[in-house]
Motif scaffolding. Structure first.
Motif, mmCIF file in Angstrom:
data_model
loop_
_atom_site.group_PDB
_atom_site.id
_atom_site.type_symbol
_atom_site.label_atom_id
_atom_site.label_comp_id
_atom_site.label_asym_id
_atom_site.label_seq_id
_atom_site.Cartn_x
_atom_site.Cartn_y
_atom_site.Cartn_z
ATOM 1 N N HIS A 1 0.838 -1.205 0.000
ATOM 2 C CA HIS A 1 0.000 0.000 0.000
ATOM 3 C C HIS A 1 0.875 1.258 0.000
ATOM 4 O O HIS A 1 2.105 1.162 0.084
ATOM 5 N N ILE B 1 3.048 6.861 8.022
ATOM 6 C CA ILE B 1 1.988 7.431 7.188
ATOM 7 C C ILE B 1 0.667 6.996 7.826
ATOM 8 O O ILE B 1 0.466 5.806 8.096
ATOM 9 N N MET C 1 -1.201 3.634 8.657
ATOM 10 C CA MET C 1 -1.785 2.908 7.518
ATOM 11 C C MET C 1 -1.261 1.476 7.570
ATOM 12 O O MET C 1 -0.049 1.246 7.611
ATOM 13 N N SER C 2 -2.164 0.505 7.585
ATOM 14 C CA SER C 2 -1.747 -0.882 7.730
ATOM 15 C C SER C 2 -2.793 -1.819 7.136
ATOM 16 O O SER C 2 -3.991 -1.626 7.342
ATOM 17 N N LYS C 3 -2.296 -2.838 6.425
ATOM 18 C CA LYS C 3 -3.209 -3.804 5.801
ATOM 19 C C LYS C 3 -4.198 -4.376 6.804
ATOM 20 O O LYS C 3 -5.370 -4.537 6.529
HETATM 21 P P1 ADP Z 1 1.603 -3.570 7.244
HETATM 22 O O1 ADP Z 1 1.523 -2.902 8.615
HETATM 23 O O2 ADP Z 1 0.724 -2.908 6.251
HETATM 24 O O3 ADP Z 1 1.435 -5.048 7.313
HETATM 25 P P2 ADP Z 1 4.407 -3.998 7.327
HETATM 26 O O4 ADP Z 1 4.395 -3.846 8.812
HETATM 27 O O5 ADP Z 1 4.572 -5.344 6.726
HETATM 28 O O6 ADP Z 1 3.083 -3.307 6.750
HETATM 29 O O7 ADP Z 1 5.515 -3.039 6.807
HETATM 30 C C1 ADP Z 1 6.358 -3.281 5.717
HETATM 31 C C2 ADP Z 1 7.265 -2.079 5.527
HETATM 32 O O8 ADP Z 1 6.497 -0.920 5.203
HETATM 33 C C3 ADP Z 1 8.066 -1.706 6.767
HETATM 34 O O9 ADP Z 1 9.385 -1.315 6.331
HETATM 35 C C4 ADP Z 1 7.347 -0.545 7.360
HETATM 36 O O10 ADP Z 1 8.220 0.329 8.039
HETATM 37 C C5 ADP Z 1 6.720 0.111 6.142
HETATM 38 N N1 ADP Z 1 5.409 0.664 6.496
HETATM 39 C C6 ADP Z 1 4.275 -0.044 6.711
HETATM 40 N N2 ADP Z 1 3.259 0.754 7.017
HETATM 41 C C7 ADP Z 1 3.756 2.010 7.007
HETATM 42 C C8 ADP Z 1 3.195 3.289 7.251
HETATM 43 N N3 ADP Z 1 1.924 3.442 7.578
HETATM 44 N N4 ADP Z 1 3.999 4.365 7.150
HETATM 45 C C9 ADP Z 1 5.304 4.232 6.820
HETATM 46 N N5 ADP Z 1 5.900 3.065 6.571
HETATM 47 C C10 ADP Z 1 5.145 1.960 6.666
#
Ligand code: ADP
Length: 322
Positions: A8, A175, A184-186
């Motif tokens: 994302h 972010i 922001m997170s899946k």
């Molecule tokens: P998610 O939380 O969506 O599962 P991950 O934790 O797997 O994402 O993160 C994968 C990479 O993306 C990491 O290096 C993380 O620092 C970066 N990342 C994930 N979400 C964000 C965000 N909201 N803002 C900035 N970087 C992010």
């Protein structure tokens, strides 16, 4: 990066964009960590597709298999082997001290050992390639410190071999998701996937939370507290960013229209990547080829490392039967 589906815009701004740049100056190893994903207890039926989706995202944003090694963790069994061996030099107290462990552990009545040992596998992911540096977000700094400690302890016990990798901490920060509150997170469903088609981008961005004090269209808004405005700064041209701020403050434009412009900017930014992604989805054999080739290259380095590790740790009984 964990395979939890398509990347994302938070992943892009916080990690992928930087990784693409790093390929110019570093020999990079990019790993899709499905062995890690298993500790999160996801659906096994979905995991393979998530791996491929993330690989497509990697390639679409410009991670280049000609320059970098791109592969899937479970294809290189040495990761889990080295993690097991690192367990012998890792204090349980250190693992229990990790902020992420404490956060995650709260969600379980009985905490699986994999949640505790997660950073040991991370240390193996890094040190298997004798990496000098790792790009991390602020929240991973503590785990990298532990990796350095594991390297130090192993070296002190078995002889100098592993480098102590440096943390390259990005300056992007977190972010926020479309809810304007959480990261922001899946897992929170507040994302915009980077390869979403424009109407999907719009359907998501339309729900974004703006300045809560701006209730009616003729209330003046405060771009400085509005997450939609923050996202404009990443994706819209500087003149557009100034214009939306000006019109927001003067109540000259409603939030829906402002979000429409943001959705268009996001779709335009990712248009070339969206195109590459749809080409790759039409040719899954190419993605497979990249990952298989990547695994073969990763395995070569991993085997070299494990040869030394096994010898130093006395796991070469044949030496006594020659
Ligand atoms: P998610 O939380 O969506 O599962 P991950 O934790 O797997 O994402 O993160 C994968 C990479 O993306 C990491 O290096 C993380 O620092 C970066 N990342 C994930 N979400 C964000 C965000 N909201 N803002 C900035 N970087 C992010």
């Amino acid at each position: 990066m964990q395979p939890s589906g398509e990347a994302h815009i938070g992943n892009y701004l916080g990690a992928l964009r930087r990784w693409v740049e790093m390929q110019r100056t570093y020999e990079c190893v990019f790993c899709i960590v499905d062995d890690h994903a298993v500790t999160a207890g996801g659906d096994p039926k979905e995991l393979p597709a998530h791996v491929v989706d993330l690989a497509v995202s990697f390639l679409a944003v410009g991670l280049d298999p000609e320059r970098s090694i791109i592969f899937v963790q479970s294809d290189v069994a040495e990761h889990t082997e080295l993690a097991w061996l690192f367990n012998s030099v890792t204090p349980v107290g250190e693992l229990e001290r990790m902020t992420q462990f404490k956060d995650k552990a709260r969600r379980f009545e009985s905490v699986p050992a994999g949640i505790l040992n997660y950073p040991v596998l991370q240390a193996a992911d890094i040190l298997l390639y004798r990496a000098d540096a790792v790009p991390v977000g602020e929240d991973q700094r503590q785990h990298l410190e532990l990796t350095r400690e594991i390297a130090r302890k192993w070296n002190a016990t078995y002889g100098a071999y592993f480098p102590e990798p440096e943390a390259l901490v990005g300056n992007e920060g977190r972010i926020l998701g479309l809810d304007g509150e959480a990261k922001m997170s899946k897992s929170l469903g507040n994302t915009v996937p980077i390869t979403a088609p424009p109407d999907d981008v719009w359907a998501r961005v339309r729900t974004a939370v703006t300045d809560p004090q701006r209730v009616r269209r003729d209330d003046p808004g405060r771009p400085e507290v509005c997450n939609v405005h923050t996202l404009h700064k990443y994706f819209s041209a500087p003149a557009v960013v100034d214009d939306v701020a000006h019109r927001c403050r003067g109540a000259l434009r409603g939030c829906v229209e402002c979000k429409r412009i943001l959705a268009d900017s996001i779709s335009a930014t990712f248009a070339p990547m969206r195109e590459r992604a749809s080409e790759l989805r039409a040719h899954p054999e190419r993605v497979r080829g990249v990952l298989e080739d990547g695994a073969a290259r990763a395995r070569e380095v991993a085997r070299e490392t494990m040869k030394v590790v096994r010898e130093r740790m006395g796991l070469d009984w044949r030496a006594a039967a020659r």
